[in-house]
Design a protein around this motif. Structure first.
Motif, mmCIF file in Angstrom:
data_model
loop_
_atom_site.group_PDB
_atom_site.id
_atom_site.type_symbol
_atom_site.label_atom_id
_atom_site.label_comp_id
_atom_site.label_asym_id
_atom_site.label_seq_id
_atom_site.Cartn_x
_atom_site.Cartn_y
_atom_site.Cartn_z
ATOM 1 N N GLU A 81 0.837 -1.210 0.000
ATOM 2 C CA GLU A 81 0.000 0.000 0.000
ATOM 3 C C GLU A 81 0.871 1.259 0.000
ATOM 4 O O GLU A 81 0.594 2.213 -0.727
ATOM 5 N N LEU A 82 1.920 1.251 0.786
ATOM 6 C CA LEU A 82 2.845 2.386 0.827
ATOM 7 C C LEU A 82 3.517 2.572 -0.527
ATOM 8 O O LEU A 82 3.605 3.687 -1.045
ATOM 9 N N ARG A 83 3.972 1.480 -1.122
ATOM 10 C CA ARG A 83 4.638 1.549 -2.425
ATOM 11 C C ARG A 83 3.683 2.106 -3.489
ATOM 12 O O ARG A 83 4.064 2.949 -4.291
ATOM 13 N N GLN A 84 2.425 1.669 -3.468
ATOM 14 C CA GLN A 84 1.448 2.176 -4.436
ATOM 15 C C GLN A 84 1.183 3.663 -4.231
ATOM 16 O O GLN A 84 1.068 4.419 -5.197
ATOM 17 N N SER A 85 1.100 4.081 -2.986
ATOM 18 C CA SER A 85 0.886 5.495 -2.679
ATOM 19 C C SER A 85 2.047 6.352 -3.180
ATOM 20 O O SER A 85 1.843 7.413 -3.776
ATOM 21 N N LEU A 86 3.264 5.881 -2.951
ATOM 22 C CA LEU A 86 4.438 6.626 -3.406
ATOM 23 C C LEU A 86 4.562 6.613 -4.927
ATOM 24 O O LEU A 86 4.973 7.606 -5.529
ATOM 25 N N GLN A 87 4.182 5.513 -5.554
ATOM 26 C CA GLN A 87 4.226 5.456 -7.018
ATOM 27 C C GLN A 87 3.167 6.353 -7.641
ATOM 28 O O GLN A 87 3.387 6.913 -8.710
ATOM 29 N N GLU A 88 2.019 6.513 -6.967
ATOM 30 C CA GLU A 88 1.014 7.451 -7.456
ATOM 31 C C GLU A 88 1.554 8.877 -7.395
ATOM 32 O O GLU A 88 1.376 9.666 -8.332
ATOM 33 N N MET A 89 2.245 9.210 -6.297
ATOM 34 C CA MET A 89 2.844 10.533 -6.182
ATOM 35 C C MET A 89 3.880 10.735 -7.289
ATOM 36 O O MET A 89 3.943 11.791 -7.913
ATOM 37 N N GLU A 90 4.677 9.706 -7.556
ATOM 38 C CA GLU A 90 5.682 9.794 -8.608
ATOM 39 C C GLU A 90 5.025 9.998 -9.972
ATOM 40 O O GLU A 90 5.449 10.856 -10.747
ATOM 41 N N SER A 91 3.983 9.242 -10.256
ATOM 42 C CA SER A 91 3.300 9.375 -11.547
ATOM 43 C C SER A 91 2.720 10.764 -11.746
ATOM 44 O O SER A 91 2.825 11.343 -12.827
ATOM 45 N N ARG A 92 2.108 11.301 -10.706
ATOM 46 C CA ARG A 92 1.536 12.647 -10.802
ATOM 47 C C ARG A 92 2.628 13.705 -10.976
ATOM 48 O O ARG A 92 2.445 14.666 -11.702
ATOM 49 N N ALA A 93 3.747 13.515 -10.294
ATOM 50 C CA ALA A 93 4.853 14.467 -10.432
ATOM 51 C C ALA A 93 5.461 14.397 -11.837
ATOM 52 O O ALA A 93 5.772 15.429 -12.435
ATOM 53 N N LEU A 94 5.600 13.200 -12.356
ATOM 54 C CA LEU A 94 6.171 13.042 -13.701
ATOM 55 C C LEU A 94 5.243 13.596 -14.778
ATOM 56 O O LEU A 94 5.718 14.034 -15.832
#
Length: 157
Positions: free
Chosen positions: A140-153
């Motif tokens: 869940e943490l990894r998915q949350s951080l990857q969502e933040m990364e995707s939005r930033a990219l």
């Protein structure tokens, strides 16, 4: 980048022509400059894609503020209510970011969020190591951080 510079120049022209340098006047100039750039975008190749960036930036700012508030509340709750519920640990998150600027931005956004800290990037720049204060559910943490990364990219691409 060209669109942002033109938007700022149009806003400054608005302020100068208005004769009153205030924050509100500058914001109004930025809005009118943005509208002008949206209208002339089809005729100017250098402005291609600029009008779509501003809504993405505003959406990202809203998303990040929400994540920041939730993380602050979780950390504050854990500190104020003994016994502590934290389960610290380190995870490896595969990166979609490719350039140095993108990796730096993602790592800094993660470090700005309370409860997480970017530790290191692998030598091949494909994995970011993150210390998490709450590692209850690693996926869940990894998915949350990857969502933040995707939005930033999405801001860069």
């Amino acid at each position: 980048m060209t669109g942002a510079i033109w938007n700022l120049l149009l806003a400054l022209a608005w302020v100068i022509l208005g004769g009153e340098f205030t924050g509100i006047n500058l914001v109004v100039g930025l809005v009118f400059g943005y509208i002008t750039l949206v209208l002339i975008e089809p005729q100017v190749d250098a402005l291609k894609g600029y009008p779509g960036r501003i809504p993405r930036i505003l959406m990202f700012i809203g998303f990040f503020i929400k994540e920041l508030i939730l993380a602050n509340l979780r950390v504050a709750f854990d500190i104020l209510t003994p016994p502590w519920h934290m389960q610290p640990g380190v995870i490896a998150m595969p990166l979609k970011a490719e350039t140095e600027l993108e990796i730096t931005m993602v790592a800094n956004l993660i470090s700005l969020t309370p409860g997480t800290l970017s530790l290191d990037v692998s030598d091949d720049k494909r994995v970011l190591y993150i210390h998490a204060m709450f590692l209850d559910n690693e996926e869940e943490l990894r998915q949350s951080l990857q969502e933040m990364e995707s939005r930033a990219l999405a801001l860069f691409r």
